[in-house]
Write a protein that holds these residues in place. Structure first.
Motif, PDB file in Angstrom:
ATOM      1  N   LYS B 140       0.830  -1.216   0.000  1.00 40.99           N
ATOM      2  CA  LYS B 140       0.000   0.000   0.000  1.00 40.99           C
ATOM      3  C   LYS B 140       0.862   1.264   0.000  1.00 40.99           C
ATOM      4  O   LYS B 140       0.458   2.287  -0.531  1.00 40.99           O
ATOM      5  N   MET B 141       2.065   1.190   0.578  1.00 43.01           N
ATOM      6  CA  MET B 141       2.948   2.366   0.553  1.00 43.01           C
ATOM      7  C   MET B 141       3.485   2.602  -0.851  1.00 43.01           C
ATOM      8  O   MET B 141       3.629   3.733  -1.302  1.00 43.01           O
ATOM      9  N   ASP B 143       1.873   1.712  -3.560  1.00 45.51           N
ATOM     10  CA  ASP B 143       0.735   2.249  -4.308  1.00 45.51           C
ATOM     11  C   ASP B 143       0.584   3.740  -4.057  1.00 45.51           C
ATOM     12  O   ASP B 143       0.288   4.511  -4.969  1.00 45.51           O
ATOM     13  N   ALA B 144       0.776   4.136  -2.793  1.00 49.24           N
ATOM     14  CA  ALA B 144       0.655   5.555  -2.462  1.00 49.24           C
ATOM     15  C   ALA B 144       1.656   6.360  -3.282  1.00 49.24           C
ATOM     16  O   ALA B 144       1.329   7.406  -3.835  1.00 49.24           O
ATOM     17  N   ALA B 145       2.886   5.851  -3.391  1.00 46.34           N
ATOM     18  CA  ALA B 145       3.912   6.570  -4.137  1.00 46.34           C
ATOM     19  C   ALA B 145       3.526   6.687  -5.605  1.00 46.34           C
ATOM     20  O   ALA B 145       3.604   7.763  -6.199  1.00 46.34           O
ATOM     21  N   LEU B 146       3.067   5.574  -6.177  1.00 47.13           N
ATOM     22  CA  LEU B 146       2.670   5.621  -7.587  1.00 47.13           C
ATOM     23  C   LEU B 146       1.470   6.537  -7.761  1.00 47.13           C
ATOM     24  O   LEU B 146       1.388   7.305  -8.724  1.00 47.13           O
ATOM     25  N   GLY B 147       0.544   6.479  -6.805  1.00 53.67           N
ATOM     26  CA  GLY B 147      -0.626   7.340  -6.875  1.00 53.67           C
ATOM     27  C   GLY B 147      -0.281   8.819  -6.790  1.00 53.67           C
ATOM     28  O   GLY B 147      -1.014   9.668  -7.279  1.00 53.67           O
ATOM     29  N   MET B 148       0.845   9.133  -6.156  1.00 53.73           N
ATOM     30  CA  MET B 148       1.287  10.535  -6.089  1.00 53.73           C
ATOM     31  C   MET B 148       1.953  10.973  -7.380  1.00 53.73           C
ATOM     32  O   MET B 148       2.362  12.118  -7.517  1.00 53.73           O
ATOM     33  N   GLY B 149       2.133  10.055  -8.297  1.00 54.10           N
ATOM     34  CA  GLY B 149       2.775  10.409  -9.557  1.00 54.10           C
ATOM     35  C   GLY B 149       4.270  10.133  -9.566  1.00 54.10           C
ATOM     36  O   GLY B 149       5.017  10.810 -10.264  1.00 54.10           O
ATOM     37  N   CYS B 150       4.707   9.142  -8.803  1.00 58.45           N
ATOM     38  CA  CYS B 150       6.109   8.728  -8.873  1.00 58.45           C
ATOM     39  C   CYS B 150       6.291   7.763 -10.039  1.00 58.45           C
ATOM     40  O   CYS B 150       5.417   6.939 -10.299  1.00 58.45           O
ATOM     41  N   THR B 151       7.429   7.851 -10.685  1.00 56.83           N
ATOM     42  CA  THR B 151       7.794   6.778 -11.606  1.00 56.83           C
ATOM     43  C   THR B 151       8.266   5.609 -10.738  1.00 56.83           C
ATOM     44  O   THR B 151       8.454   5.772  -9.526  1.00 56.83           O
ATOM     45  N   GLN B 154      11.467   6.539  -9.037  1.00 57.01           N
ATOM     46  CA  GLN B 154      11.250   7.467  -7.917  1.00 57.01           C
ATOM     47  C   GLN B 154      10.644   6.747  -6.724  1.00 57.01           C
ATOM     48  O   GLN B 154      11.007   7.001  -5.580  1.00 57.01           O
ATOM     49  N   LYS B 158      12.606   7.055  -3.339  1.00 55.56           N
ATOM     50  CA  LYS B 158      12.008   7.953  -2.356  1.00 55.56           C
ATOM     51  C   LYS B 158      11.181   7.229  -1.302  1.00 55.56           C
ATOM     52  O   LYS B 158      10.940   7.770  -0.238  1.00 55.56           O
ATOM     53  N   VAL B 159      10.718   6.027  -1.605  1.00 59.43           N
ATOM     54  CA  VAL B 159       9.865   5.346  -0.636  1.00 59.43           C
ATOM     55  C   VAL B 159      10.422   3.986  -0.210  1.00 59.43           C
ATOM     56  O   VAL B 159      10.618   3.744   0.980  1.00 59.43           O
ATOM     57  N   THR B 163      12.231   3.528   3.475  1.00 61.71           N
ATOM     58  CA  THR B 163      11.407   2.755   4.403  1.00 61.71           C
ATOM     59  C   THR B 163      12.134   1.478   4.832  1.00 61.71           C
ATOM     60  O   THR B 163      12.058   1.056   5.984  1.00 61.71           O
TER      61      THR B 163
END
Ligand code: ATP
Ligand code: MG
Lengths: 255, 252
Positions: B140-141, B143-151, B154, B158-159, B163
Protein backbone atom coordinates in the motif's frame (compact mmCIF):
# COMPACT_ATOMS: atom_id res chain seq x y z
CA UNK A 1 -17.36 17.62 -17.23
CA UNK A 2 -14.12 16.76 -15.47
CA UNK A 3 -13.63 13.26 -16.80
CA UNK A 4 -15.54 11.46 -19.44
CA UNK A 5 -14.95 7.77 -19.08
CA UNK A 6 -16.20 5.46 -21.77
CA UNK A 7 -15.41 1.85 -20.98
CA UNK A 8 -16.10 -0.64 -23.71
CA UNK A 9 -14.22 -3.50 -22.09
CA UNK A 10 -11.71 -3.92 -19.29
CA UNK A 11 -9.73 -7.13 -19.12
CA UNK A 12 -7.45 -8.68 -16.54
CA UNK A 13 -5.63 -11.09 -18.82
CA UNK A 14 -8.40 -12.96 -20.60
CA UNK A 15 -10.96 -12.24 -17.86
CA UNK A 16 -13.52 -9.63 -18.89
CA UNK A 17 -13.98 -7.65 -15.67
CA UNK A 18 -16.11 -4.70 -16.85
CA UNK A 19 -18.07 -3.93 -20.00
CA UNK A 20 -20.15 -1.12 -21.50
CA UNK A 21 -19.90 1.48 -18.79
CA UNK A 22 -20.18 5.14 -19.64
CA UNK A 23 -19.23 7.03 -16.50
CA UNK A 24 -19.08 10.82 -16.76
CA UNK A 25 -17.54 12.51 -13.72
CA UNK A 26 -18.95 15.99 -13.27
CA UNK A 27 -16.83 18.88 -12.23
CA UNK A 28 -17.16 20.12 -8.66
CA UNK A 29 -19.41 17.24 -7.65
CA UNK A 30 -18.97 14.03 -5.71
CA UNK A 31 -19.73 10.97 -7.76
CA UNK A 32 -20.33 7.81 -5.77
CA UNK A 33 -19.84 4.30 -7.18
CA UNK A 34 -22.02 1.66 -5.54
CA UNK A 35 -22.80 -1.97 -6.26
CA UNK A 36 -22.15 -5.50 -5.05
CA UNK A 37 -18.66 -6.81 -4.46
CA UNK A 38 -16.75 -7.68 -7.60
CA UNK A 39 -18.81 -5.50 -9.92
CA UNK A 40 -15.77 -3.50 -10.95
CA UNK A 41 -16.13 -0.28 -8.95
CA UNK A 42 -12.47 -0.19 -7.99
CA UNK A 43 -11.44 -1.30 -11.45
CA UNK A 44 -13.28 1.57 -13.10
CA UNK A 45 -12.15 4.11 -10.49
CA UNK A 46 -8.51 3.10 -10.82
CA UNK A 47 -8.77 3.21 -14.59
CA UNK A 48 -9.44 6.93 -14.39
CA UNK A 49 -5.84 7.74 -13.40
CA UNK A 50 -4.18 4.68 -14.88
CA UNK A 51 -3.47 3.14 -11.49
CA UNK A 52 -4.25 -0.24 -13.05
CA UNK A 53 -1.36 0.02 -15.48
CA UNK A 54 0.88 -1.68 -12.94
CA UNK A 55 -1.29 -4.81 -12.95
CA UNK A 56 -0.07 -7.45 -15.35
CA UNK A 57 -2.63 -8.23 -18.00
CA UNK A 58 -4.76 -5.14 -17.44
CA UNK A 59 -6.22 -3.83 -20.70
CA UNK A 60 -8.84 -1.17 -21.34
CA UNK A 61 -10.84 -0.76 -24.51
CA UNK A 62 -12.48 2.64 -24.62
CA UNK A 63 -11.42 6.14 -23.70
CA UNK A 64 -10.99 8.25 -20.62
CA UNK A 65 -11.23 11.89 -21.63
CA UNK A 66 -9.60 14.34 -19.27
CA UNK A 67 -8.55 17.94 -20.04
CA UNK A 68 -9.14 17.43 -23.73
CA UNK A 69 -7.02 14.28 -23.91
CA UNK A 70 -7.57 10.57 -23.87
CA UNK A 71 -5.44 9.56 -20.90
CA UNK A 72 -4.90 6.18 -22.56
CA UNK A 73 -3.52 7.77 -25.74
CA UNK A 74 -0.05 6.54 -26.65
CA UNK A 75 1.72 9.86 -26.12
CA UNK A 76 0.31 10.34 -22.60
CA UNK A 77 2.60 9.56 -19.67
CA UNK A 78 0.56 7.81 -16.93
CA UNK A 79 2.79 9.40 -14.28
CA UNK A 80 1.60 12.86 -15.35
CA UNK A 81 -2.02 11.73 -15.31
CA UNK A 82 -1.62 10.69 -11.67
CA UNK A 83 -0.29 14.09 -10.76
CA UNK A 84 -3.54 15.65 -11.96
CA UNK A 85 -5.84 12.91 -10.70
CA UNK A 86 -4.89 12.12 -7.11
CA UNK A 87 -5.84 9.02 -5.20
CA UNK A 88 -6.85 8.13 -1.64
CA UNK A 89 -6.89 4.42 -0.88
CA UNK A 90 -9.03 2.13 1.22
CA UNK A 91 -6.30 1.48 3.78
CA UNK A 92 -4.68 4.64 5.11
CA UNK A 93 -1.17 4.46 3.68
CA UNK A 94 1.06 7.27 4.91
CA UNK A 95 4.75 6.89 4.16
CA UNK A 96 6.99 5.95 7.03
CA UNK A 97 8.30 9.50 7.34
CA UNK A 98 7.29 12.57 9.30
CA UNK A 99 3.86 14.14 8.98
CA UNK A 100 5.47 17.15 7.34
CA UNK A 101 7.41 15.06 4.84
CA UNK A 102 4.32 13.08 3.97
CA UNK A 103 2.45 16.22 2.98
CA UNK A 104 5.49 17.75 1.27
CA UNK A 105 6.16 14.56 -0.68
CA UNK A 106 4.24 15.45 -3.82
CA UNK A 107 5.43 19.06 -3.73
CA UNK A 108 9.05 17.97 -3.61
CA UNK A 109 8.37 15.42 -6.31
CA UNK A 110 7.09 18.22 -8.54
CA UNK A 111 10.02 20.45 -7.54
CA UNK A 112 7.70 23.02 -6.02
CA UNK A 113 9.59 26.32 -5.75
CA UNK A 114 7.38 28.32 -3.38
CA UNK A 115 7.10 28.26 0.40
CA UNK A 116 6.87 24.62 1.41
CA UNK A 117 5.84 25.34 5.02
CA UNK A 118 2.87 27.39 3.90
CA UNK A 119 1.72 24.75 1.46
CA UNK A 120 2.01 21.99 4.04
CA UNK A 121 0.00 24.01 6.54
CA UNK A 122 -2.59 24.82 3.92
CA UNK A 123 -2.99 21.18 2.91
CA UNK A 124 -3.24 20.03 6.53
CA UNK A 125 -5.86 22.69 7.23
CA UNK A 126 -7.71 21.62 4.11
CA UNK A 127 -7.75 18.06 5.44
CA UNK A 128 -8.99 19.26 8.87
CA UNK A 129 -5.88 17.85 10.52
CA UNK A 130 -3.80 20.96 11.24
CA UNK A 131 -4.96 21.59 14.80
CA UNK A 132 -4.27 18.01 15.80
CA UNK A 133 -0.76 17.81 14.37
CA UNK A 134 0.62 21.35 14.27
CA UNK A 135 2.77 20.70 17.35
CA UNK A 136 4.20 17.42 16.11
CA UNK A 137 4.89 17.84 12.42
CA UNK A 138 8.16 15.96 12.91
CA UNK A 139 6.41 12.88 14.34
CA UNK A 140 6.02 9.88 12.07
CA UNK A 141 2.87 9.76 9.97
CA UNK A 142 2.45 6.20 11.19
CA UNK A 143 2.08 7.36 14.80
CA UNK A 144 -1.35 8.85 14.07
CA UNK A 145 -4.68 7.09 14.55
CA UNK A 146 -6.35 5.45 11.55
CA UNK A 147 -8.71 8.35 10.96
CA UNK A 148 -5.90 10.87 11.28
CA UNK A 149 -3.75 8.81 8.93
CA UNK A 150 -6.50 8.87 6.34
CA UNK A 151 -6.82 12.64 6.68
CA UNK A 152 -3.04 12.84 6.34
CA UNK A 153 -3.35 10.91 3.10
CA UNK A 154 -5.98 13.35 1.94
CA UNK A 155 -3.70 16.26 2.87
CA UNK A 156 -0.88 14.60 0.95
CA UNK A 157 -3.13 14.19 -2.07
CA UNK A 158 -4.50 17.75 -2.05
CA UNK A 159 -1.13 19.41 -1.37
CA UNK A 160 -0.24 19.30 -5.06
CA UNK A 161 -3.69 20.58 -5.98
CA UNK A 162 -4.83 17.88 -8.32
CA UNK A 163 -7.95 18.52 -10.36
CA UNK A 164 -9.70 15.31 -9.40
CA UNK A 165 -9.53 13.13 -6.28
CA UNK A 166 -10.28 9.44 -6.50
CA UNK A 167 -11.23 7.71 -3.27
CA UNK A 168 -11.66 3.95 -3.05
CA UNK A 169 -13.74 3.20 0.07
CA UNK A 170 -11.80 5.81 2.03
CA UNK A 171 -13.71 5.16 5.24
CA UNK A 172 -14.07 1.41 5.27
CA UNK A 173 -11.14 0.97 7.66
CA UNK A 174 -12.38 3.70 10.01
CA UNK A 175 -14.76 3.93 12.94
CA UNK A 176 -18.06 5.86 12.61
CA UNK A 177 -16.72 9.07 14.14
CA UNK A 178 -13.64 9.16 11.92
CA UNK A 179 -15.90 8.30 9.00
CA UNK A 180 -18.13 11.30 9.69
CA UNK A 181 -15.09 13.58 9.78
CA UNK A 182 -13.92 12.36 6.40
CA UNK A 183 -17.40 12.78 4.98
CA UNK A 184 -17.60 16.37 6.23
CA UNK A 185 -14.19 16.94 4.76
CA UNK A 186 -15.27 15.62 1.38
CA UNK A 187 -18.19 18.00 1.33
CA UNK A 188 -15.79 20.87 1.97
CA UNK A 189 -13.30 19.65 -0.59
CA UNK A 190 -15.78 19.44 -3.41
CA UNK A 191 -15.81 23.23 -3.59
CA UNK A 192 -12.36 22.99 -5.12
CA UNK A 193 -11.99 19.45 -6.33
CA UNK A 194 -13.95 16.99 -8.32
CA UNK A 195 -14.30 13.77 -6.36
CA UNK A 196 -15.09 10.23 -7.41
CA UNK A 197 -15.60 7.78 -4.59
CA UNK A 198 -16.31 4.08 -4.22
CA UNK A 199 -18.41 3.15 -1.22
CA UNK A 200 -20.00 0.03 0.14
CA UNK A 201 -22.13 2.05 2.46
CA UNK A 202 -25.48 3.16 1.04
CA UNK A 203 -26.05 5.72 3.79
CA UNK A 204 -22.68 7.20 3.00
CA UNK A 205 -23.60 7.53 -0.66
CA UNK A 206 -26.81 9.34 0.24
CA UNK A 207 -24.93 11.61 2.66
CA UNK A 208 -22.13 12.74 0.41
CA UNK A 209 -22.62 11.83 -3.24
CA UNK A 210 -24.30 14.26 -5.61
CA UNK A 211 -24.32 11.73 -8.39
CA UNK A 212 -24.49 7.98 -7.91
CA UNK A 213 -23.44 5.26 -10.32
CA UNK A 214 -24.80 1.79 -9.68
CA UNK A 215 -22.82 -1.17 -11.02
CA UNK A 216 -23.90 -4.80 -11.09
CA UNK A 217 -22.40 -8.12 -12.08
CA UNK A 218 -23.59 -9.94 -15.15
CA UNK A 219 -23.21 -13.69 -14.62
CA UNK A 220 -24.88 -14.76 -17.83
CA UNK A 221 -22.66 -16.57 -20.36
CA UNK A 222 -20.60 -18.03 -17.50
CA UNK A 223 -18.66 -14.82 -16.87
CA UNK A 224 -18.60 -12.41 -13.97
CA UNK A 225 -18.61 -9.11 -15.75
CA UNK A 226 -19.38 -5.81 -14.10
CA UNK A 227 -21.29 -3.09 -15.89
CA UNK A 228 -22.95 0.22 -15.16
CA UNK A 229 -26.67 -0.28 -14.63
CA UNK A 230 -27.76 3.25 -13.95
CA UNK A 231 -26.31 6.61 -13.07
CA UNK A 232 -27.97 9.84 -12.03
CA UNK A 233 -28.63 12.32 -9.25
CA UNK A 234 -28.26 10.49 -5.94
CA UNK A 235 -31.81 11.40 -4.89
CA UNK A 236 -33.21 9.99 -8.09
CA UNK A 237 -31.19 6.77 -7.87
CA UNK A 238 -32.29 6.10 -4.32
CA UNK A 239 -35.88 7.32 -4.51
CA UNK A 240 -36.91 6.69 -8.06
CA UNK A 241 -34.54 4.26 -9.72
CA UNK A 242 -35.29 3.54 -13.37
CA UNK A 243 -33.97 0.01 -13.41
CA UNK A 244 -35.52 -2.96 -11.63
CA UNK A 245 -32.02 -4.14 -10.62
CA UNK A 246 -31.23 -0.86 -8.89
CA UNK A 247 -34.54 -0.91 -7.08
CA UNK A 248 -33.91 -4.42 -5.74
CA UNK A 249 -30.35 -3.69 -4.71
CA UNK A 250 -31.26 -0.54 -2.84
CA UNK A 251 -34.24 -2.15 -1.15
CA UNK A 252 -32.04 -5.08 -0.16
CA UNK A 253 -29.33 -2.87 1.27
CA UNK A 254 -31.66 -0.67 3.29
CA UNK A 255 -33.87 -3.37 4.75
CA UNK B 1 30.15 -22.95 30.36
CA UNK B 2 33.07 -23.05 27.89
CA UNK B 3 31.73 -19.79 26.39
CA UNK B 4 31.82 -18.09 29.77
CA UNK B 5 35.30 -19.32 30.54
CA UNK B 6 36.52 -17.97 27.20
CA UNK B 7 34.87 -14.64 27.89
CA UNK B 8 36.31 -14.64 31.39
CA UNK B 9 39.82 -15.34 30.12
CA UNK B 10 39.39 -12.73 27.45
CA UNK B 11 38.41 -10.05 29.91
CA UNK B 12 40.99 -10.98 32.54
CA UNK B 13 43.94 -11.72 30.26
CA UNK B 14 43.08 -9.22 27.53
CA UNK B 15 41.98 -6.54 29.96
CA UNK B 16 45.27 -6.76 31.83
CA UNK B 17 47.17 -5.28 28.90
CA UNK B 18 44.56 -2.74 27.88
CA UNK B 19 46.20 0.70 27.55
CA UNK B 20 46.48 3.51 25.08
CA UNK B 21 49.81 2.32 23.76
CA UNK B 22 48.09 -0.72 22.28
CA UNK B 23 46.42 1.65 19.87
CA UNK B 24 49.42 3.81 19.08
CA UNK B 25 52.40 1.44 18.98
CA UNK B 26 53.56 -1.08 16.43
CA UNK B 27 53.82 -4.82 17.17
CA UNK B 28 57.05 -5.78 18.98
CA UNK B 29 59.61 -8.09 17.43
CA UNK B 30 61.01 -11.20 19.17
CA UNK B 31 62.21 -10.42 22.69
CA UNK B 32 61.10 -6.76 22.69
CA UNK B 33 58.87 -5.70 25.51
CA UNK B 34 55.79 -3.50 25.32
CA UNK B 35 54.43 -2.50 21.96
CA UNK B 36 50.89 -2.54 20.60
CA UNK B 37 48.91 -3.23 17.47
CA UNK B 38 47.67 0.14 16.24
CA UNK B 39 48.55 -0.79 12.67
CA UNK B 40 46.45 -3.97 12.89
CA UNK B 41 43.40 -2.09 14.18
CA UNK B 42 43.80 0.45 11.40
CA UNK B 43 44.29 -2.31 8.82
CA UNK B 44 41.19 -4.16 9.95
CA UNK B 45 39.11 -0.99 9.86
CA UNK B 46 40.45 0.02 6.44
CA UNK B 47 39.84 -3.39 4.91
CA UNK B 48 36.37 -3.68 6.41
CA UNK B 49 35.72 -0.15 5.11
CA UNK B 50 36.90 -1.08 1.62
CA UNK B 51 34.78 -4.22 1.74
CA UNK B 52 31.74 -2.15 2.71
CA UNK B 53 32.45 0.35 -0.05
CA UNK B 54 32.36 -2.47 -2.57
CA UNK B 55 29.66 -4.73 -1.19
CA UNK B 56 27.05 -2.24 0.04
CA UNK B 57 26.31 -0.44 -3.25
CA UNK B 58 26.48 -3.64 -5.30
CA UNK B 59 24.43 -5.52 -2.71
CA UNK B 60 21.73 -2.86 -2.54
CA UNK B 61 21.48 -2.55 -6.31
CA UNK B 62 21.19 -6.31 -6.60
CA UNK B 63 18.54 -6.31 -3.88
CA UNK B 64 16.56 -3.63 -5.72
CA UNK B 65 16.62 -5.85 -8.77
CA UNK B 66 15.50 -8.87 -6.76
CA UNK B 67 12.84 -7.16 -4.69
CA UNK B 68 11.40 -4.63 -7.10
CA UNK B 69 12.53 -4.75 -10.69
CA UNK B 70 12.28 -8.37 -11.63
CA UNK B 71 11.52 -10.60 -8.63
CA UNK B 72 10.20 -13.53 -10.67
CA UNK B 73 12.84 -13.67 -13.38
CA UNK B 74 15.28 -16.47 -13.99
CA UNK B 75 18.19 -14.12 -13.27
CA UNK B 76 16.63 -13.23 -9.92
CA UNK B 77 16.10 -16.80 -8.78
CA UNK B 78 19.62 -17.74 -9.88
CA UNK B 79 21.08 -14.76 -8.00
CA UNK B 80 19.09 -15.64 -4.90
CA UNK B 81 20.26 -19.23 -5.08
CA UNK B 82 23.91 -18.21 -5.51
CA UNK B 83 23.68 -15.72 -2.66
CA UNK B 84 22.26 -18.39 -0.37
CA UNK B 85 24.99 -20.82 -1.34
CA UNK B 86 27.63 -18.16 -0.82
CA UNK B 87 26.47 -17.30 2.71
CA UNK B 88 27.77 -20.71 3.72
CA UNK B 89 30.85 -20.46 1.53
CA UNK B 90 34.08 -21.35 3.39
CA UNK B 91 35.82 -18.04 3.89
CA UNK B 92 39.22 -19.48 3.08
CA UNK B 93 38.00 -20.17 -0.46
CA UNK B 94 37.11 -16.51 -0.88
CA UNK B 95 40.75 -15.81 0.03
CA UNK B 96 42.09 -18.33 -2.50
CA UNK B 97 39.79 -16.97 -5.18
CA UNK B 98 40.84 -13.37 -4.60
CA UNK B 99 44.48 -14.47 -4.40
CA UNK B 100 44.17 -15.83 -7.92
CA UNK B 101 42.13 -12.95 -9.27
CA UNK B 102 43.70 -9.94 -7.56
CA UNK B 103 46.95 -10.72 -5.73
CA UNK B 104 48.54 -12.45 -8.71
CA UNK B 105 47.35 -9.72 -11.06
CA UNK B 106 48.63 -6.90 -8.84
CA UNK B 107 51.81 -8.76 -7.99
CA UNK B 108 51.47 -8.07 -4.28
CA UNK B 109 49.42 -8.79 -1.21
CA UNK B 110 47.43 -5.68 -0.41
CA UNK B 111 44.64 -4.04 1.58
CA UNK B 112 42.70 -3.85 -1.68
CA UNK B 113 42.83 -7.61 -2.12
CA UNK B 114 41.97 -8.11 1.55
CA UNK B 115 39.01 -5.74 1.22
CA UNK B 116 37.77 -7.53 -1.88
CA UNK B 117 37.92 -10.93 -0.21
CA UNK B 118 35.91 -9.58 2.71
CA UNK B 119 33.49 -7.95 0.25
CA UNK B 120 32.89 -11.34 -1.34
CA UNK B 121 31.92 -12.66 2.08
CA UNK B 122 29.72 -9.66 2.90
CA UNK B 123 27.89 -9.46 -0.40
CA UNK B 124 25.44 -12.37 -0.02
CA UNK B 125 24.36 -11.23 3.45
CA UNK B 126 23.87 -7.68 2.23
CA UNK B 127 21.89 -8.80 -0.82
CA UNK B 128 19.59 -11.17 1.02
CA UNK B 129 18.87 -8.95 4.02
CA UNK B 130 18.37 -5.87 1.85
CA UNK B 131 15.96 -7.78 -0.39
CA UNK B 132 14.05 -8.95 2.66
CA UNK B 133 13.94 -5.42 4.06
CA UNK B 134 12.59 -4.01 0.80
CA UNK B 135 9.99 -6.74 0.53
CA UNK B 136 8.75 -5.76 3.98
CA UNK B 137 7.74 -2.35 2.64
CA UNK B 138 3.96 -2.70 2.37
CA UNK B 139 2.32 -2.81 -1.06
CA UNK B 140 0.00 0.00 0.00
CA UNK B 141 2.95 2.37 0.55
CA UNK B 142 4.23 1.65 -2.93
CA UNK B 143 0.74 2.25 -4.31
CA UNK B 144 0.65 5.56 -2.46
CA UNK B 145 3.91 6.57 -4.14
CA UNK B 146 2.67 5.62 -7.59
CA UNK B 147 -0.63 7.34 -6.87
CA UNK B 148 1.29 10.54 -6.09
CA UNK B 149 2.77 10.41 -9.56
CA UNK B 150 6.11 8.73 -8.87
CA UNK B 151 7.79 6.78 -11.61
CA UNK B 152 8.93 3.31 -10.56
CA UNK B 153 12.48 4.60 -10.09
CA UNK B 154 11.25 7.47 -7.92
CA UNK B 155 9.13 5.07 -5.93
CA UNK B 156 12.20 2.93 -5.22
CA UNK B 157 14.49 5.82 -4.25
CA UNK B 158 12.01 7.95 -2.36
CA UNK B 159 9.86 5.35 -0.64
CA UNK B 160 11.11 1.76 -0.79
CA UNK B 161 14.77 2.42 0.11
CA UNK B 162 14.14 4.94 2.92
CA UNK B 163 11.41 2.76 4.40
CA UNK B 164 13.56 -0.35 4.22
CA UNK B 165 16.70 1.44 5.39
CA UNK B 166 16.73 0.26 9.02
CA UNK B 167 16.47 -3.34 7.85
CA UNK B 168 19.12 -2.83 5.19
CA UNK B 169 21.52 -1.27 7.70
CA UNK B 170 20.94 -4.12 10.12
CA UNK B 171 22.03 -6.52 7.41
CA UNK B 172 25.07 -4.42 6.61
CA UNK B 173 26.13 -4.25 10.26
CA UNK B 174 25.71 -7.99 10.68
CA UNK B 175 27.79 -8.57 7.56
CA UNK B 176 30.49 -6.23 8.89
CA UNK B 177 30.45 -7.96 12.25
CA UNK B 178 30.83 -11.28 10.51
CA UNK B 179 33.87 -10.36 8.40
CA UNK B 180 35.68 -8.15 10.90
CA UNK B 181 37.06 -11.23 12.62
CA UNK B 182 37.91 -13.24 9.51
CA UNK B 183 41.53 -14.36 9.26
CA UNK B 184 41.55 -17.13 6.66
CA UNK B 185 40.78 -14.95 3.61
CA UNK B 186 43.22 -12.26 4.74
CA UNK B 187 46.08 -14.78 4.93
CA UNK B 188 45.88 -15.16 1.17
CA UNK B 189 45.18 -11.56 0.30
CA UNK B 190 46.47 -8.94 2.75
CA UNK B 191 49.05 -11.06 4.55
CA UNK B 192 50.48 -8.98 7.39
CA UNK B 193 52.76 -6.05 8.00
CA UNK B 194 54.68 -4.85 11.03
CA UNK B 195 54.43 -1.25 9.93
CA UNK B 196 51.77 1.39 9.62
CA UNK B 197 49.62 1.27 6.53
CA UNK B 198 50.89 3.76 3.98
CA UNK B 199 49.35 2.40 0.81
CA UNK B 200 46.37 0.18 0.15
CA UNK B 201 48.50 -1.58 -2.47
CA UNK B 202 50.87 -3.08 0.11
CA UNK B 203 50.58 -5.99 2.54
CA UNK B 204 48.45 -4.86 5.46
CA UNK B 205 48.15 -5.83 9.10
CA UNK B 206 44.89 -6.99 10.62
CA UNK B 207 43.80 -7.92 14.13
CA UNK B 208 42.76 -11.42 13.22
CA UNK B 209 46.11 -12.33 11.64
CA UNK B 210 47.98 -10.65 14.48
CA UNK B 211 46.12 -12.83 16.95
CA UNK B 212 46.83 -15.89 14.83
CA UNK B 213 50.56 -15.05 14.63
CA UNK B 214 51.14 -13.93 18.20
CA UNK B 215 49.16 -16.61 19.95
CA UNK B 216 51.53 -19.30 18.70
CA UNK B 217 54.72 -17.45 19.63
CA UNK B 218 56.90 -18.62 22.54
CA UNK B 219 57.05 -15.09 24.03
CA UNK B 220 54.99 -13.99 27.02
CA UNK B 221 54.67 -10.41 25.72
CA UNK B 222 53.26 -11.47 22.34
CA UNK B 223 50.82 -13.89 23.92
CA UNK B 224 49.52 -11.14 26.19
CA UNK B 225 49.14 -8.88 23.17
CA UNK B 226 47.21 -11.61 21.35
CA UNK B 227 44.77 -11.71 24.27
CA UNK B 228 44.43 -7.93 24.25
CA UNK B 229 43.91 -7.92 20.47
CA UNK B 230 41.22 -10.59 20.85
CA UNK B 231 39.43 -8.42 23.36
CA UNK B 232 39.62 -5.38 21.07
CA UNK B 233 38.34 -7.44 18.15
CA UNK B 234 35.44 -8.80 20.18
CA UNK B 235 34.60 -5.26 21.26
CA UNK B 236 34.64 -4.03 17.64
CA UNK B 237 32.33 -6.88 16.58
CA UNK B 238 30.12 -6.18 19.57
CA UNK B 239 29.83 -2.52 18.64
CA UNK B 240 28.65 -3.42 15.15
CA UNK B 241 26.19 -5.95 16.55
CA UNK B 242 24.78 -3.38 18.93
CA UNK B 243 24.57 -0.80 16.14
CA UNK B 244 22.63 -3.27 14.02
CA UNK B 245 20.17 -3.79 16.87
CA UNK B 246 19.77 -0.07 17.48
CA UNK B 247 19.28 0.75 13.82
CA UNK B 248 16.94 -2.14 13.20
CA UNK B 249 14.73 -1.35 16.16
CA UNK B 250 11.24 -0.57 14.88
CA UNK B 251 10.43 3.11 15.22
CA UNK B 252 7.02 4.49 15.86
N1 ATP C 1 -5.50 -7.42 -10.13
C1 ATP C 1 -6.50 -8.17 -10.60
N2 ATP C 1 -6.23 -9.25 -11.36
C2 ATP C 1 -7.23 -10.03 -11.83
N3 ATP C 1 -8.53 -9.81 -11.60
C3 ATP C 1 -8.87 -8.76 -10.85
C4 ATP C 1 -7.87 -7.88 -10.31
N4 ATP C 1 -8.48 -6.91 -9.60
C5 ATP C 1 -9.80 -7.17 -9.69
N5 ATP C 1 -10.04 -8.27 -10.45
C6 ATP C 1 -11.34 -8.84 -10.76
O1 ATP C 1 -12.11 -7.85 -11.40
C7 ATP C 1 -13.44 -7.87 -10.94
C8 ATP C 1 -13.79 -6.49 -10.41
O2 ATP C 1 -13.00 -6.25 -9.25
P1 ATP C 1 -13.03 -4.89 -8.45
O3 ATP C 1 -12.00 -4.97 -7.42
O4 ATP C 1 -12.98 -3.77 -9.40
O5 ATP C 1 -14.48 -4.98 -7.79
P2 ATP C 1 -15.14 -4.02 -6.71
O6 ATP C 1 -16.46 -3.64 -7.24
O7 ATP C 1 -14.22 -2.92 -6.34
O8 ATP C 1 -15.33 -5.03 -5.51
P3 ATP C 1 -15.25 -4.72 -3.95
O9 ATP C 1 -16.53 -4.06 -3.61
O10 ATP C 1 -15.15 -6.07 -3.34
O11 ATP C 1 -14.07 -3.86 -3.70
C9 ATP C 1 -13.53 -8.96 -9.89
O12 ATP C 1 -14.10 -10.10 -10.50
C10 ATP C 1 -12.11 -9.19 -9.50
O13 ATP C 1 -11.92 -10.55 -9.16
MG1 MG D 1 -13.13 -2.35 -4.55
Amino acid sequence: MAIHCVVEKIFYGSFLAVRDSNVPIQKGKITGFIGPSGCGKSTVLRSLNRMNDMINGFRLEGQVHFMGQDVYAKQVDPVIVRRFIGMVFQQPNPFSMSIYDNVAFGLRLNRYKGNLDEKVEYALRRAALWDEVKDKLKASGLSLSGGQQQRLCIARAVATEPTVLLMDEPCSALDPIATRRIEELMLELKEEYTIAMVTHNMQQATRVADITAFFAVDISKGGRTGYLVEMGETKQIFEAPQEQLTKEYIRGEFS
Amino acid sequence: MPLFSVLYMLIVKGGARLSTELFTELPPAGFEMGGGFGNAILGTLVMVGLASLVSIPIGILAAIYLAELSPMSKVASTTRFLAKVLTGFPSILAGVFVYAAVVLAMGSYSAIAGGISLAVLMLPTVILTAEEAMKMVPRKMKDAALGMGCTRTQMIWKVVLPTGLPGILTGVMLAVARVAGESAPLLFTALFSNYWLNSVREPTASLSILIYNFSSMPFENQIELAWAASLVLVLIVLVFNILSRLIGRPRT
